[in-house]
Design a protein around this motif. Structure first.
Motif, PDB file in Angstrom:
ATOM      1  N   LYS A  82       0.833  -1.210   0.000  1.00  0.00           N
ATOM      2  CA  LYS A  82       0.000   0.000   0.000  1.00  0.00           C
ATOM      3  C   LYS A  82       0.869   1.263   0.000  1.00  0.00           C
ATOM      4  CE  LYS A  82      -3.851  -2.283   2.340  1.00  0.00           C
ATOM      5  NZ  LYS A  82      -4.795  -2.252   3.494  1.00  0.00           N
ATOM      6  N   ALA A  83       1.887   1.230  -0.879  1.00  0.00           N
ATOM      7  CA  ALA A  83       2.815   2.362  -0.983  1.00  0.00           C
ATOM      8  C   ALA A  83       2.114   3.574  -1.586  1.00  0.00           C
ATOM      9  CB  ALA A  83       4.020   1.966  -1.838  1.00  0.00           C
ATOM     10  N   ASN A  84       2.680   4.743  -1.297  1.00  0.00           N
ATOM     11  CA  ASN A  84       2.128   5.976  -1.837  1.00  0.00           C
ATOM     12  C   ASN A  84       2.686   6.317  -3.209  1.00  0.00           C
ATOM     13  OD1 ASN A  84       0.562   6.460   0.488  1.00  0.00           O
ATOM     14  ND2 ASN A  84       2.339   7.370   1.535  1.00  0.00           N
ATOM     15  N   ASP A  85       3.678   5.584  -3.647  1.00  0.00           N
ATOM     16  CA  ASP A  85       4.275   5.838  -4.962  1.00  0.00           C
ATOM     17  C   ASP A  85       4.950   4.560  -5.441  1.00  0.00           C
ATOM     18  OD1 ASP A  85       4.964   7.139  -7.243  1.00  0.00           O
ATOM     19  OD2 ASP A  85       6.130   8.715  -6.267  1.00  0.00           O
ATOM     20  N   LEU A  86       5.297   4.518  -6.720  1.00  0.00           N
ATOM     21  CA  LEU A  86       5.993   3.363  -7.284  1.00  0.00           C
ATOM     22  C   LEU A  86       7.452   3.363  -6.852  1.00  0.00           C
ATOM     23  CD1 LEU A  86       4.537   3.447 -10.912  1.00  0.00           C
ATOM     24  CD2 LEU A  86       3.977   1.807  -9.115  1.00  0.00           C
ATOM     25  N   PRO A  87       8.083   2.191  -6.773  1.00  0.00           N
ATOM     26  CA  PRO A  87       9.490   2.142  -6.348  1.00  0.00           C
ATOM     27  C   PRO A  87      10.434   2.848  -7.313  1.00  0.00           C
ATOM     28  CG  PRO A  87       8.465  -0.032  -6.199  1.00  0.00           C
ATOM     29  CD  PRO A  87       7.507   0.846  -6.931  1.00  0.00           C
ATOM     30  N   VAL A  88      10.069   2.913  -8.594  1.00  0.00           N
ATOM     31  CA  VAL A  88      10.937   3.500  -9.621  1.00  0.00           C
ATOM     32  C   VAL A  88      10.120   4.474 -10.455  1.00  0.00           C
ATOM     33  CG1 VAL A  88      12.321   3.020 -11.689  1.00  0.00           C
ATOM     34  CG2 VAL A  88      12.444   1.478  -9.737  1.00  0.00           C
ATOM     35  N   ASP A  89      10.709   5.628 -10.747  1.00  0.00           N
ATOM     36  CA  ASP A  89      10.045   6.595 -11.620  1.00  0.00           C
ATOM     37  C   ASP A  89       9.955   6.055 -13.046  1.00  0.00           C
ATOM     38  OD1 ASP A  89       9.826   8.353  -9.513  1.00  0.00           O
ATOM     39  OD2 ASP A  89      11.686   9.420 -10.013  1.00  0.00           O
ATOM     40  N   LEU A 158       3.437  -0.391 -15.412  1.00  0.00           N
ATOM     41  CA  LEU A 158       3.565   0.432 -14.208  1.00  0.00           C
ATOM     42  C   LEU A 158       2.381   1.372 -14.041  1.00  0.00           C
ATOM     43  CD1 LEU A 158       7.363   1.432 -14.361  1.00  0.00           C
ATOM     44  CD2 LEU A 158       6.299  -0.141 -12.730  1.00  0.00           C
ATOM     45  N   TYR A 159       1.954   1.986 -15.135  1.00  0.00           N
ATOM     46  CA  TYR A 159       0.871   2.969 -15.065  1.00  0.00           C
ATOM     47  C   TYR A 159      -0.454   2.302 -14.691  1.00  0.00           C
ATOM     48  CZ  TYR A 159      -2.281   6.710 -16.530  1.00  0.00           C
ATOM     49  OH  TYR A 159      -3.251   7.689 -16.567  1.00  0.00           O
ATOM     50  N   VAL A 160      -0.765   1.197 -15.347  1.00  0.00           N
ATOM     51  CA  VAL A 160      -2.006   0.489 -15.035  1.00  0.00           C
ATOM     52  C   VAL A 160      -1.982  -0.016 -13.585  1.00  0.00           C
ATOM     53  CG1 VAL A 160      -3.412  -1.540 -15.590  1.00  0.00           C
ATOM     54  CG2 VAL A 160      -2.434  -0.153 -17.433  1.00  0.00           C
ATOM     55  N   GLY A 161      -0.831  -0.539 -13.172  1.00  0.00           N
ATOM     56  CA  GLY A 161      -0.718  -1.004 -11.798  1.00  0.00           C
ATOM     57  C   GLY A 161      -0.869   0.122 -10.791  1.00  0.00           C
ATOM     58  N   ALA A 162      -0.310   1.291 -11.125  1.00  0.00           N
ATOM     59  CA  ALA A 162      -0.432   2.438 -10.218  1.00  0.00           C
ATOM     60  C   ALA A 162      -1.876   2.880 -10.083  1.00  0.00           C
ATOM     61  CB  ALA A 162       0.435   3.589 -10.730  1.00  0.00           C
ATOM     62  N   LEU A 164      -4.500   0.922 -10.510  1.00  0.00           N
ATOM     63  CA  LEU A 164      -5.193  -0.115  -9.743  1.00  0.00           C
ATOM     64  C   LEU A 164      -4.884  -0.003  -8.253  1.00  0.00           C
ATOM     65  CD1 LEU A 164      -4.756  -3.212 -12.092  1.00  0.00           C
ATOM     66  CD2 LEU A 164      -6.819  -1.842 -11.726  1.00  0.00           C
ATOM     67  N   ALA A 165      -3.665   0.478  -7.940  1.00  0.00           N
ATOM     68  CA  ALA A 165      -3.282   0.679  -6.543  1.00  0.00           C
ATOM     69  C   ALA A 165      -3.824   1.984  -5.985  1.00  0.00           C
ATOM     70  CB  ALA A 165      -1.762   0.643  -6.415  1.00  0.00           C
ATOM     71  N   LYS A 166      -4.573   2.701  -6.809  1.00  0.00           N
ATOM     72  CA  LYS A 166      -5.229   3.957  -6.416  1.00  0.00           C
ATOM     73  C   LYS A 166      -4.224   5.024  -5.986  1.00  0.00           C
ATOM     74  CE  LYS A 166      -9.525   1.649  -5.060  1.00  0.00           C
ATOM     75  NZ  LYS A 166     -10.530   1.432  -3.985  1.00  0.00           N
ATOM     76  N   LEU A 167      -3.088   5.064  -6.714  1.00  0.00           N
ATOM     77  CA  LEU A 167      -2.145   6.157  -6.506  1.00  0.00           C
ATOM     78  C   LEU A 167      -2.669   7.413  -7.186  1.00  0.00           C
ATOM     79  CD1 LEU A 167       1.245   4.260  -7.051  1.00  0.00           C
ATOM     80  CD2 LEU A 167      -0.057   4.583  -4.942  1.00  0.00           C
ATOM     81  N   ASP A 168      -2.073   8.543  -6.867  1.00  0.00           N
ATOM     82  CA  ASP A 168      -2.560   9.820  -7.381  1.00  0.00           C
ATOM     83  C   ASP A 168      -2.587   9.817  -8.910  1.00  0.00           C
ATOM     84  OD1 ASP A 168      -3.189  12.760  -6.623  1.00  0.00           O
ATOM     85  OD2 ASP A 168      -1.697  12.889  -8.229  1.00  0.00           O
ATOM     86  N   PHE A 169      -3.775  10.050  -9.467  1.00  0.00           N
ATOM     87  CA  PHE A 169      -3.954   9.955 -10.921  1.00  0.00           C
ATOM     88  C   PHE A 169      -3.131  11.011 -11.664  1.00  0.00           C
ATOM     89  CE2 PHE A 169      -6.157  11.321 -14.789  1.00  0.00           C
ATOM     90  CZ  PHE A 169      -6.206  10.121 -15.489  1.00  0.00           C
ATOM     91  N   ALA A 170      -3.144  12.242 -11.194  1.00  0.00           N
ATOM     92  CA  ALA A 170      -2.449  13.321 -11.897  1.00  0.00           C
ATOM     93  C   ALA A 170      -0.947  13.089 -11.905  1.00  0.00           C
ATOM     94  CB  ALA A 170      -2.774  14.665 -11.242  1.00  0.00           C
ATOM     95  N   ASP A 171      -0.381  12.729 -10.758  1.00  0.00           N
ATOM     96  CA  ASP A 171       1.061  12.493 -10.688  1.00  0.00           C
ATOM     97  C   ASP A 171       1.478  11.321 -11.572  1.00  0.00           C
ATOM     98  OD1 ASP A 171       1.367  14.582  -8.948  1.00  0.00           O
ATOM     99  OD2 ASP A 171       1.407  13.338  -7.130  1.00  0.00           O
ATOM    100  N   GLN A 172       0.693  10.256 -11.539  1.00  0.00           N
ATOM    101  CA  GLN A 172       1.042   9.076 -12.332  1.00  0.00           C
ATOM    102  C   GLN A 172       0.907   9.350 -13.830  1.00  0.00           C
ATOM    103  OE1 GLN A 172       2.456   6.431 -10.942  1.00  0.00           O
ATOM    104  NE2 GLN A 172       2.244   7.537  -9.002  1.00  0.00           N
ATOM    105  N   THR A 173      -0.104  10.095 -14.212  1.00  0.00           N
ATOM    106  CA  THR A 173      -0.282  10.420 -15.631  1.00  0.00           C
ATOM    107  C   THR A 173       0.844  11.308 -16.132  1.00  0.00           C
ATOM    108  OG1 THR A 173      -2.693  10.248 -15.391  1.00  0.00           O
ATOM    109  CG2 THR A 173      -1.856  11.421 -17.321  1.00  0.00           C
TER     110      THR A 173
END
Length: 302
Positions: A82-89, A158-162, A164-173
């Protein structure tokens, strides 16, 4: 013993025209654009072994899987913890996996052009409506597209997984878009370098070794010199040394303009002014690769 002497045929009997029943082609003449698209499609499919033997599919498909598996593992870890961000950019992923990318270029660039040189089929292409520029554009675009598929697929994972993990949509996009720009530039640069090197020799094995040597030696030499500069506290030289390796060029461009962290020693990336030089050198190498390919195939097609 009698000796037979050949009897010369009368002059009027030396040439005959036979009607063997072939019909004339009455269909549409599709022309250069269709031939170029067909060559692009065939070359792109060949980059993943499609339409070829099972043996030809093994390496490209294996490298594709190797590129995507770490991304899937990172997504699983992010979801499980339940991380707040992905391990790698997104922009860092291709730099981390640059060894796999280099191996893919080394294996597929010679496959794209060396076979045509070895079996002397290039003049046959040019005997049809297709011209030198069409051949070069089709081959360049096909390998660059194949590389973009290879490098963009794990970013999609990574994007689809992020999401699904409900990470911040704007930051991930935003990060995903930056990553796509980075790998698009990387694909153009690596495809050009790989094709130029592979077009020098008709031997596929020599082409593979040469591409690996150029990409590996340049990266190793640049990384070593940057580490020495960092140890001696001459940090101003680190950015300029990065101009001499394809992967550090891409790393410098994205760290200067795409908000990525630099992979250079000490994490010291180029400034915006230095980043402009990185962009110009990168675009110059892409244009030079295209120009060298044009010059090479003008000679081959003669």
């Amino acid at each position: 013993m009698a000796v037979e002497h050949p009897v010369a045929a009368p002059p009027g009997d030396q040439t005959r025209i036979h009607n063997i029943g072939y019909r004339n082609y009455d269909g549409p003449r599709l022309g250069r654009s269709y031939a170029t698209r067909s060559l692009y499609s065939q070359s792109l499919r060949g980059s993943y072994g499609l339409g070829r033997s099972v043996k030809s599919k093994v390496l490209p498909m294996l490298l594709f899987v190797v590129m995507c598996v770490p991304a899937a593992i990172m997504v699983a870890v992010a979801v499980a913890t339940k991380a707040n961000d992905l391990p790698v950019d997104y922009t860092r992923y291709a730099v981390i996996m640059q060894a796999v990318i280099s191996l893919y270029v080394a294996s597929q660039a010679p496959q794209s052009v060396s076979r045509d040189l070895r079996f002397k089929t290039v003049p046959l292409y040019f005997s049809r409506p297709i011209e030198t520029a069409d051949y070069v554009r089709a081959k360049y675009a096909a390998l660059a597209s194949a590389m973009f598929i290879l490098t963009a697929a794990p970013l999609i994972v990574l994007y689809v997984g992020a999401l699904l993990a409900k990470l911040d949509f704007a930051d991930q996009t935003k990060g995903f878009a930056q990553g796509l720009v980075s790998v698009a530039l990387l694909s153009l640069l690596f495809a050009g370098i790989g094709l130029v090197i592979a077009s020098v020799t008709p031997r596929r094995g020599f082409g593979i070794a040469a591409v690996i040597a150029v990409l590996t030696i340049s990266y190793g030499a640049v990384s070593t010199l940057q580490a020495i500069a960092d140890a001696q506290a001459t940090t101003d030289a680190i950015a300029w040394i990065g101009l001499f390796s394809p992967i550090t060029l891409i790393d410098g461009v994205q760290s200067a303009f795409l908000g990525a962290s630099s992979a250079s020693p000490g994490g010291i990336g180029p400034s915006n002014a230095e980043g402009v030089v990185y962009v110009l050198v990168t675009l110059g190498l892409i244009a030079a690769s295209y120009g060298l390919l044009m010059r090479r195939y003008r000679k081959v097609g003669l």
